[in-house]
Design a protein around this motif. Structure first.
Motif, mmCIF file in Angstrom:
data_model
loop_
_atom_site.group_PDB
_atom_site.id
_atom_site.type_symbol
_atom_site.label_atom_id
_atom_site.label_comp_id
_atom_site.label_asym_id
_atom_site.label_seq_id
_atom_site.Cartn_x
_atom_site.Cartn_y
_atom_site.Cartn_z
ATOM 1 N N VAL A 193 47.030 40.963 37.035
ATOM 2 C CA VAL A 193 45.913 41.864 37.294
ATOM 3 C C VAL A 193 44.907 41.171 38.209
ATOM 4 O O VAL A 193 44.530 40.018 37.969
ATOM 5 N N TRP A 194 44.501 41.878 39.260
ATOM 6 C CA TRP A 194 43.461 41.380 40.131
ATOM 7 C C TRP A 194 42.108 41.909 39.649
ATOM 8 O O TRP A 194 41.954 43.106 39.415
ATOM 9 N N VAL A 195 41.151 41.009 39.486
ATOM 10 C CA VAL A 195 39.840 41.379 38.971
ATOM 11 C C VAL A 195 38.756 40.858 39.912
ATOM 12 O O VAL A 195 38.778 39.691 40.328
ATOM 13 N N GLU A 219 45.161 47.947 41.852
ATOM 14 C CA GLU A 219 45.758 48.992 42.693
ATOM 15 C C GLU A 219 45.373 48.816 44.159
ATOM 16 O O GLU A 219 46.188 49.031 45.053
ATOM 17 N N ARG A 220 44.104 48.388 44.390
ATOM 18 C CA ARG A 220 43.672 48.163 45.764
ATOM 19 C C ARG A 220 44.443 47.014 46.404
ATOM 20 O O ARG A 220 44.858 47.109 47.564
ATOM 21 N N LYS A 221 44.655 45.932 45.661
ATOM 22 C CA LYS A 221 45.391 44.786 46.184
ATOM 23 C C LYS A 221 46.851 45.162 46.444
ATOM 24 O O LYS A 221 47.441 44.740 47.434
ATOM 25 N N GLN A 222 47.412 45.953 45.537
ATOM 26 C CA GLN A 222 48.797 46.388 45.729
ATOM 27 C C GLN A 222 48.923 47.258 46.986
ATOM 28 O O GLN A 222 49.901 47.151 47.731
ATOM 29 N N ALA A 223 47.916 48.104 47.229
ATOM 30 C CA ALA A 223 47.918 48.951 48.420
ATOM 31 C C ALA A 223 47.814 48.101 49.685
ATOM 32 O O ALA A 223 48.477 48.369 50.685
ATOM 33 N N GLU A 224 46.975 47.055 49.620
ATOM 34 C CA GLU A 224 46.826 46.157 50.768
ATOM 35 C C GLU A 224 48.142 45.441 51.066
ATOM 36 O O GLU A 224 48.531 45.293 52.232
ATOM 37 N N GLU A 225 48.807 44.971 50.034
ATOM 38 C CA GLU A 225 50.081 44.285 50.213
ATOM 39 C C GLU A 225 51.146 45.215 50.780
ATOM 40 O O GLU A 225 51.982 44.816 51.596
ATOM 41 N N GLN A 226 51.102 46.478 50.354
ATOM 42 C CA GLN A 226 52.052 47.458 50.873
ATOM 43 C C GLN A 226 51.815 47.711 52.362
ATOM 44 O O GLN A 226 52.752 47.818 53.153
#
Length: 251
Positions: free
Chosen positions: A9-11, A37-44
């Motif tokens: 989890v990114w916090v 979710e924001r970090k996952q979107a950035e990685e995508q």
């Protein structure tokens, strides 16, 4: 990690002091925001961009290969011809195709897929043009190009212009065995780019109207400078031939 899932989890942690007076801190308010979710979107997004870059590299590689094949076929066809005029026309076409191929080769090997280092491009272009001609005299080349990055839309007509001018010089500027020199200068002035091409050959005859000539090479230079680059072109013939082409930088 979240207690119910084996997941990272990114916090985002933010601490804000609360002052009792101007100098004394009464308490600190700490907030925790889940930004997974924001970090996952950035990685995508990064992954998608990487895939597109890989695809563009592959496209430039394939275009370069196809153009190289066409240039090779033109060379083979030229070598099989006995008519010198047909042979010369095919060799000129081969040189033009090679000039376009060089652009895609540089883009394929570059990290920047949108612009070209003009110094590297003009150096390679010059070397490739020379290989197509058997010279009866030694010609020295001097290329001075500032650290200018030009988009591929403008690089193509620039390359074709330089290709035509070099070809023209090698054909006509040095009819005897004296040593010749060709200078190519590319510099940025304000919001414009100035391309200067010079040779110290015999020059163009006074009664020769180069601007309205039926010569395909010089006509192509004029069309590329004025129509493709939306620029201006001037010619001087004094102790050789000098072409000056000015155009706005593509934005």
């Amino acid at each position: 990690q979240r207690p119910d899932k084996d997941e990272l989890v990114w916090v985002l942690v933010n601490a804000v002091p609360v002052f009792k007076n101007k100098k004394e801190i009464y308490q600190i308010i700490i907030t925790f925001t889940d930004i997974t979710e924001r970090k996952q979107a950035e990685e995508q997004i990064k992954s998608n961009l990487k895939e597109k870059e890989t695809l563009l590299h592959e496209i430039h590689h394939r275009v370069k290969n196809n153009l190289t094949v066409i240039a090779s076929l033109l060379k083979l066809q030229a070598n099989s011809m006995e008519d010198e005029r047909i042979k010369a026309a095919l060799s000129d076409s081969q040189s033009r195709v090679q000039a376009m191929s060089d652009i895609h080769e540089i883009l394929y090997t570059s990290e920047n897929l949108s612009t070209l280092d003009m110094n590297s491009y003009l150096t390679k272009l010059t070397r490739d043009v020379i290989q197509n001609y058997t010279l009866g005299t030694k010609v020295n080349f001097k290329i001075e190009a500032e650290l200018i990055l030009v988009g591929s839309r403008q690089a193509s007509p620039i390359g074709l212009i330089v290709n035509e001018l070099i070809t023209n010089s090698l054909k006509y500027a040095f009819p005897d065995t004296k040593e010749g020199e060709i200078k190519i200068n590319l510099q940025k002035t304000a919001d414009q780019i100035e391309l200067t091409y010079m040779d110290n050959g015999i020059g163009i005859p006074e009664n020769f109207d180069w601007y309205n000539t039926k010569s395909m090479g010089l006509n192509l230079v004029k069309i590329l400078a004025e129509n493709q680059l939306d620029g201006s072109i001037d010619m001087e013939s004094n102790n050789g031939t000098k072409f000056t082409i000015k155009f706005n930088i593509d934005t």
